[in-house]
Write a protein that holds these residues in place. Structure first.
Motif, PDB file in Angstrom:
ATOM      1  N   ARG A  23      -4.747  -5.877   3.168  1.00 35.75           N
ATOM      2  CA  ARG A  23      -3.466  -5.134   2.816  1.00 35.75           C
ATOM      3  C   ARG A  23      -3.658  -3.701   3.672  1.00 35.75           C
ATOM      4  N   SER A  25      -0.855  -0.643   5.707  1.00 30.00           N
ATOM      5  CA  SER A  25       0.425  -0.508   6.102  1.00 30.00           C
ATOM      6  C   SER A  25       0.914  -0.820   7.382  1.00 30.00           C
ATOM      7  N   ARG A  27       3.307  -1.177  10.553  1.00 29.16           N
ATOM      8  CA  ARG A  27       4.596  -0.427  10.960  1.00 29.16           C
ATOM      9  C   ARG A  27       5.322  -1.061  12.121  1.00 29.16           C
ATOM     10  N   ASN A 130      10.595   4.670  10.610  1.00 29.90           N
ATOM     11  CA  ASN A 130      10.593   4.454   9.213  1.00 29.90           C
ATOM     12  C   ASN A 130      12.285   4.127   8.659  1.00 29.90           C
ATOM     13  N   PRO A 176       4.623   1.101   2.118  1.00 32.96           N
ATOM     14  CA  PRO A 176       5.331   1.697   1.449  1.00 32.96           C
ATOM     15  C   PRO A 176       5.721   2.923   2.086  1.00 32.96           C
ATOM     16  N   GLN A 177       6.859   3.435   1.529  1.00 31.22           N
ATOM     17  CA  GLN A 177       7.633   4.707   2.279  1.00 31.22           C
ATOM     18  C   GLN A 177       8.232   5.677   1.470  1.00 31.22           C
ATOM     19  N   THR A 178       7.427   6.782   1.343  1.00 27.61           N
ATOM     20  CA  THR A 178       8.319   7.901   0.411  1.00 27.61           C
ATOM     21  C   THR A 178       9.593   8.113   1.203  1.00 27.61           C
ATOM     22  N   ILE A 179       9.695   8.112   2.351  1.00 28.95           N
ATOM     23  CA  ILE A 179      10.898   8.494   2.961  1.00 28.95           C
ATOM     24  C   ILE A 179      12.224   7.715   2.601  1.00 28.95           C
ATOM     25  N   PRO A 219      -7.083   3.259   8.689  1.00 30.60           N
ATOM     26  CA  PRO A 219      -7.545   4.527   8.178  1.00 30.60           C
ATOM     27  C   PRO A 219      -8.513   4.488   7.486  1.00 30.60           C
ATOM     28  N   ARG A 221     -11.539   5.229   4.352  1.00 23.49           N
ATOM     29  CA  ARG A 221     -11.663   5.597   3.004  1.00 23.49           C
ATOM     30  C   ARG A 221     -12.970   6.458   2.703  1.00 23.49           C
TER      31      ARG A 221
END
Ligand SMILES: Cc1cc2nc3c(=O)[nH]c(=O)nc-3n(C[C@H](O)[C@H](O)[C@H](O)COP(=O)(O)O)c2cc1C
Length: 232
Positions: A23, A25, A27, A130, A176-179, A219, A221
């Motif tokens: 899993r 992110s 894009r 986004n 997942p997107q805060t924006i 990314p 960890r």
């Protein structure tokens, strides 16, 4: 005294670790929609998330097809112009190792996209992706009732991770997107949601476009010793 795990548990542990690692992110998505049966199965599985006193305070609103397109246009026209209505403020002020991780993932993503440090236009373009939901055919907006506070937000976070793992287990991917929580009024209006529901964030999802360079990034960890402390 320690107990050895049984072989069946180890097998499940390996499968779960793979699922958790896989899993990521994503894009960039393919245009094909997931079928309604798959959507039902994904969201039904996500509902097994735990919550304080089993209150299950999450509310998921999924947009596909024409509504998805309309929302993307409206969010670009508002958030894209700095017209923000956040139900929960977000300052994005990070320090120390948290700031370093924020910078590192940004560098990783921009490098994959071929966007240089000075390329403001390129950065804006990447940011706007986004609001195009990275071409995903589906987007889910995650709400909770206005009486909820940080304890309930914990429940909703657990639901969201369950949902993203469920999406991964069904062979699809997500971001997942805060924006996507930056103009809650637009989202509430599009779905006909009352003002007592508050928007936390959104998740774009669908099938991964595996050819895109931005989807190749992994990314880092932190290691176990950096954030996990075993004591007896
Ligand atoms: C609550 C939350 C909000 C996020 N918001 C965004 C966002 O607005 N845009 C984006 O591209 N990535 C966003 N991300 C993705 C993170 O950048 C990503 O999870 C992190 O870099 C780790 O990468 P991974 O998810 O691929 O493991 C968000 C992640 C979380 C958990």
């Amino acid at each position: 005294m320690s107990t050895q795990l049984q072989a069946v548990d180890l097998e499940q542990a390996i499968i779960f670790k793979e699922l958790s690692k896989n899993r990521r992110s994503i894009r960039g998505f393919l245009p094909q929609q997931l079928g309604q049966e798959a959507l039902n199965s994904i969201f039904e599985t996500a509902n097994y998330a735990p919550s304080n006193c089993n209150t299950q305070p999450w509310h998921a609103y999924v947009a596909s097809g024409a509504l998805r397109d309309q929302l993307s246009e409206q969010l670009i026209a508002t958030i894209g112009q700095g017209e923000n209505v956040l139900d929960y403020p977000y300052e994005a002020k990070y320090f120390d190792e948290y700031r370093k991780r924020q910078l590192d993932v940004g560098i990783l993503l921009y490098e994959a996209l071929g966007v240089t440090r000075e390329d403001r236009e390129g950065k804006k373009r990447a940011w706007l992706r986004n609001l195009e939901f990275f071409n995903a055919p589906h987007v889910v907006f995650i709400f909770m009732p206005d009486w909820c506070e940080i304890r309930e937000a914990i429940d909703v976070g657990m639901y969201a991770q369950n949902l993203m793992l469920s999406i991964a287990a069904h062979g699809a991917t997500s971001c997942p997107q805060t924006i996507l929580g930056y103009n809650s009024d637009v989202v509430r209006e599009a779905f006909g949601i009352k003002s007592n529901m508050k928007l936390l964030f959104g998740i774009s999802f669908g099938l991964e476009d595996k050819a895109l360079p931005e989807n190749q990034i992994v990314p880092d960890r932190a290691t176990l010793s950096e954030n996990t402390h075993f004591h007896q």
